[in-house]
Design an enzyme around this catalytic site. Structure first.
Site, short mmCIF file in Angstrom:
data_model
loop_
_atom_site.label_atom_id
_atom_site.label_comp_id
_atom_site.label_asym_id
_atom_site.label_seq_id
_atom_site.Cartn_x
_atom_site.Cartn_y
_atom_site.Cartn_z
N MET A 292 0.83 -1.17 -0.12
CA MET A 292 0.04 0.03 0.01
C MET A 292 0.87 1.19 -0.06
SD MET A 292 -3.06 1.14 -0.26
CE MET A 292 -3.45 3.04 -0.30
N ASN A 294 1.26 4.25 1.08
CA ASN A 294 1.23 5.25 1.90
C ASN A 294 2.23 6.16 1.88
OD1 ASN A 294 -1.20 3.82 3.34
ND2 ASN A 294 0.63 2.48 4.23
N GLU A 325 4.56 0.67 -5.79
CA GLU A 325 4.51 1.24 -4.70
C GLU A 325 4.91 3.01 -5.00
OE1 GLU A 325 1.71 0.64 -3.19
OE2 GLU A 325 1.62 -1.43 -4.19
N HIS A 328 3.27 5.02 -7.45
CA HIS A 328 2.03 5.82 -6.71
C HIS A 328 2.48 6.94 -5.82
CE1 HIS A 328 -1.04 3.11 -7.40
NE2 HIS A 328 -0.68 2.20 -6.83
#
Length: 891
Positions: A292, A294, A325, A328
């Site tokens: 994820m 973050n 990731e 992102h």
């Protein structure tokens, strides 16, 4: 519980509000006490309202809400709290609201997940929020377009490590902060042994990418320095975290190296400085996702920490996820979609960029081969289900969003972006990306915003391309129609496109920029002798360049895998493939052909026997670790699900013997040897023929398979195979667990124990999964996997209870756990009885009856049942297929 926020509600709230900041304090001081179920959470939100006097609501899924204060006025929780929502009436132009409550620790991987390490008894916490679980930890406006700056403080045991998105600014003892008077009610840990961590405010980000990590984590630190295009230097502190008991297996140098290469690469490609300060990565237990994004604190499944020997394919997959990731940080965190309809705006790009960065930043020669074998195969499967949807999906609520983290949003979108780069050119694609970041930094976007940048960069209107590729559903089929003269040369070659949108039933022809590869057998190899660039547009495309050229042994549409389409073969090419696909000397061409053969098998146009036969010819020649693994896994699946029941046992034993022979023949201590060993263990779940070999490997007789590392992971695979054949005793499995008192060992033991073909064991596993509350997400999945093993008659009696209970399961459990149960326990492994049409199989009829009787059940639940019904129906139809031609006589 009104947890399912609708798109129209979110849109109304975003027109009403602009959020400035959050100050969030979490008291995790008592987290190590398993009897303490929750933690105090205080959230102060400052925001403005475009219509003073109106009302809105905060989102908070809490055990208890203790107090709500709006603009200095105390609101009665009994009046304003309704399930997951807190009403805020009488808003001013500028507002401050503070909510204090007790949030609950999670065992489902949603919200604040709490894990106790069986290796040392230590407690670990981490958060996971996407798409909307930050509201399980603190009160907030839970939608991606209401961005804000977040400032976190966290109380936790003083010996712990605590991290968040922002950099740590200070840590102090809890007594010095008078925490006890700052928070009222509930369980907290103020006093001796507790400290408070303060973190710097974040940039403006969405709620779902905030993060907290807390526990006695092992840490490692490094840094990256990059020179920006304007000559300035950017310094980014780097950090890594994992559980202390995994520290000896944590290859931090390798992960830091990939991270630095990624930062070099994305800064070069995107020309926008990484905006979130530090870059830390945490590998955490029982994680529901691969990772994820973050910002400042990326979280990963700790399955990427390899306790046992890992293959090149596993390291490459981890690098892909790390770089996915990282992409992102720009696609998703810096620029974020308004609502989940445009989830693809981040996931498709990150999936594409992950594969591209592995190829270009790490120098991997197999990145795009792995993409074809795994990610694209996932997309093709998902896009042929009744639940298919356009890449830009219609997401009406949060439950629909949760279900749309699927092969279309990720892998089909990435495949279409690869086609876009071939269609428009790499320079234009990255020019559009750079303009997109500059224009929309820290904001939210829709499809139209991206199209505007693509139109500017390419000099052509991209709305038509987007309509054809992004706003339609289904997999186009490309096939070659050839005519050959008496001399064996092409008289004509036509590429025919068959594309119907399964959702609308309308034609959905797409433009394809692709390559036709011409391959001929030479010296035992299938060698590319020519290539033609073709732009397919419309139903029929003529290829005049091939007229007069000799017909090759194989005409491969979509050579180099540039477009997204299923492909079919002329008769000569198909015969060549079935006999000689392993002789193709181009790895990506092999992947494209293997994917095409697998699609043909799934479509019941090729029998399971023919597919397994082709694999048995090709696998001994395959040098790619990931390609071999996919090939053997598909052959196994074809035998167990697509072979007629009367042929299955013979085909299984033939394949099992072939795999064991491959294990013995593989180079000692090689990655390929490990792939063969894992494939053998998987086949051992359905046959006891080679259990003696497995026993020898577990007993340490290394001379049986020289060089094979029979370490923890492989040992559990072998024990699970023996257990499924009722050849492992309970004390033996307990002894293996004593040998491996880890989280992975506990999951391996759980699966092995529930794999035993005993009705009482299956009954207990069913009760634990469907009615129990003690299992964490990881152990639930292990229990379900073990339940599914063994003879089908052990599970016959569960069909009716399954359909009777899934509604209750969905209503009483979180969507994560409920999804695992509903999907995992669907009775999908079935045999086609003679004379019974596939659509009249009793499980198909039971699914139809449930869908008809429950038209108003949640759409996400119905989607799972519809998808599982389709998988079953596909397997039953494939079981009707007879072999053509006998594979070993081909060519």
């Amino acid at each position: 519980m009104n947890e399912n926020l609708r798109r129209d509600e979110a849109a109304h709230r975003s027109t009403l509000l602009s959020v400035d900041s959050y100050e969030v304090h979490l008291d995790l001081g008592a987290a190590a006490d398993p009897n303490v179920t929750g933690f105090l959470s205080r959230s102060t939100v400052t925001f403005s309202c475009a219509e003073p006097g109106s009302e809105t609501f905060l989102d908070f899924i809490a055990g208890t809400v203790h107090s709500v204060t709006l603009n200095g006025r105390d609101l009665d929780p009994a009046l304003v709290v309704d399930g997951a929502r807190i009403t805020l009436p009488g808003l001013a132009a500028n507002n401050t609201v503070t909510v204090t409550g007790t949030a609950l620790y999670s065992r489902s991987g949603e919200g604040m997940h709490r894990f106790t390490d069986p290796a040392d008894g230590e407690t670990y916490l981490y958060t996971q929020y996407e798409p909307a679980d930050a509201r399980r930890v603190f009160a907030n406006f839970e939608q991606p377009d209401l961005k804000a700056a977040f400032t976190f403080t966290v109380s936790a045991p003083a010996g712990w490590t605590v991290a968040s998105n922002g950099a740590e600014t200070a840590a102090e003892t809890a007594r010095e902060t008078a925490l006890e008077t700052a928070l009222d009610g509930g369980a907290h840990g103020g006093g001796d042994g507790v400290a408070v961590w303060h973190f710097a405010p974040t940039e403006r980000i969405s709620t779902y990418i905030t993060a907290i990590l807390a526990g006695p984590y092992f840490t490692a630190a490094d840094h990256w320095t990059g020179t920006m295009s304007d000559g300035s230097l950017l310094e980014v502190p780097l950090g890594l975290y994992c559980r202390a008991s995994l520290a000896d297996s944590f290859d931090t140098d390798t992960i830091f190296d990939v991270t630095k290469r990624g930062l070099d690469y994305f800064h070069s490609r995107f020309d926008y400085p990484y905006p979130f300060g530090k870059y830390e990565q945490a590998f955490v237990p029982e994680y529901n996702l691969g990772a994820m994004e973050n910002p400042g604190l990326v979280t990963f499944t700790e399955a990427y920490i390899f306790r046992s020997k890992a293959t090149h394919d596993q390291y490459e997959a981890r690098a892909n996820t790390i770089l996915h990731e990282m992409a992102h940080m720009w696609f998703g965190d810096l620029v974020t979609m308004f609502w989940w309809d445009d989830l693809w705006l981040k996931e498709s790009f990150a999936d594409y960029m992950g594969a591209l960065a592995v190829a270009e930043a790490t120098g991997s020669a197999t990145s795009w081969v792995s993409f074809a074998n795994r990610r694209k195969a996932w997309a093709y499967l998902q896009d042929q289900l009744p639940s298919t949807h356009p890449i830009t999906a219609d997401i009406v609520d949060l439950e629909a969003a949760k279900q749309n983290f699927d092969g279309i949003t990720y892998a089909k979108g990435a495949s279409v972006l690869k086609q876009l780069v071939a269609y428009a050119g790499s320079e234009a694609f990255f020019a559009a990306a750079r303009a997109y970041f500059r224009t929309h930094a820290f904001g939210n976007t829709r499809l139209s915003d991206l199209l505007a940048e693509l139109t500017d960069a390419t000099g052509q209107d991209m709305t038509g391309w987007a309509r054809q590729w992004l706003q339609t559903s289904g997999v186009p089929l490309l096939g070659a129609e050839v005519e050959v003269d008496d001399d064996g040369a092409y008289r004509s070659v036509l590429i025919r496109q068959d594309a119907v949108d399964p959702v609308t039933g309308e034609s959905a022809l797409r433009p394809h920029q692709l390559r036709l590869g011409l391959y001929s057998l030479s010296g035992g190899a299938l060698v590319r002798t020519g290539m033609v660039e073709v732009r397919v547009d419309g139903e029929v495309t003529d290829v005049p360049e091939l007229v007069g050229t000799p017909q090759p042994d194989l005409l491969l549409i979509n050579d180099d895998d540039l477009t997204y389409a299923k492909i079919s073969f002329d008769d000569r090419s198909l015969a060549t493939l079935l006999a000689s696909v392993g002789h193709l000397n181009e790895p990506l061409a092999r992947a494209v052909c293997q994917a095409a053969l697998w699609s043909t098998t799934r479509d019941a146009a090729l029998s399971a026997a023919d597919y397994a036969g082709a694999v048995q010819l090709a696998a001994p020649l395959e040098s790619g670790v990931g390609a071999l693994q996919v090939m053997l896994r598909n052959a196994h699946y074809a035998v167990e699900h697509y072979a007629p029941v009367g042929e299955r046992a013979e085909l299984r034993e033939q394949l099992f013997g072939f795999v064991v022979d491959g294990l013995h023949a593989a180079e000692p201590a090689s990655d390929l040897q490990l792939v063969w060993a894992r494939a053998a263990a998987a086949l051992g779940l359905h046959s006891g023929t080679h259990s003696r070999l497995f026993r020898g490997l577990l007993d340490g007789r290394e001379t049986i398979v020289p060089g094979l590392a029979v370490d923890a992971e492989l040992r559990w695979l072998l024990w699970q195979a023996l257990a499924a054949q009722n050849q492992a005793t309970g004390p033996e499995l307990e002894a293996e667990l004593d040998r491996d008192r880890t989280a992975a060992g506990k999951a391996g033991f759980t699966r092995a124990s529930t794999s035993v073909p005993d009705q009482a064991i299956k009954d207990k596993a069913w009760q634990e999964a469907v009615f129990g509350t003690r299992l964490s997400n990881e152990l639930l999945s292990a229990t379900i996997a073990g339940f599914a093993e063994g003879p089908g008659e052990l599970r016959v009696s569960y069909m009716e209870p399954y359909f009777a209970e899934i509604g209750r399961v969905w209503d009483t459990m979180g969507i994560e756990m409920a999804s695992r149960i509903v999907r995992g326990l669907f009775p999908g492994s079935q045999d086609l009885a003679t004379g019974v049409p596939a659509q009249e199989h009793r499980v198909v009829l039971a699914a139809d009856a449930w869908l008809a009787a429950n038209p108003s059940s949640p759409s996400a639940l119905r989607r799972i049942v519809v998808e599982e019904r389709d998988h079953l129906l596909r397997s039953l139809r494939a079981q009707e297929k007879r072999s053509w031609p006998p594979v070993r006589d081909a060519g």
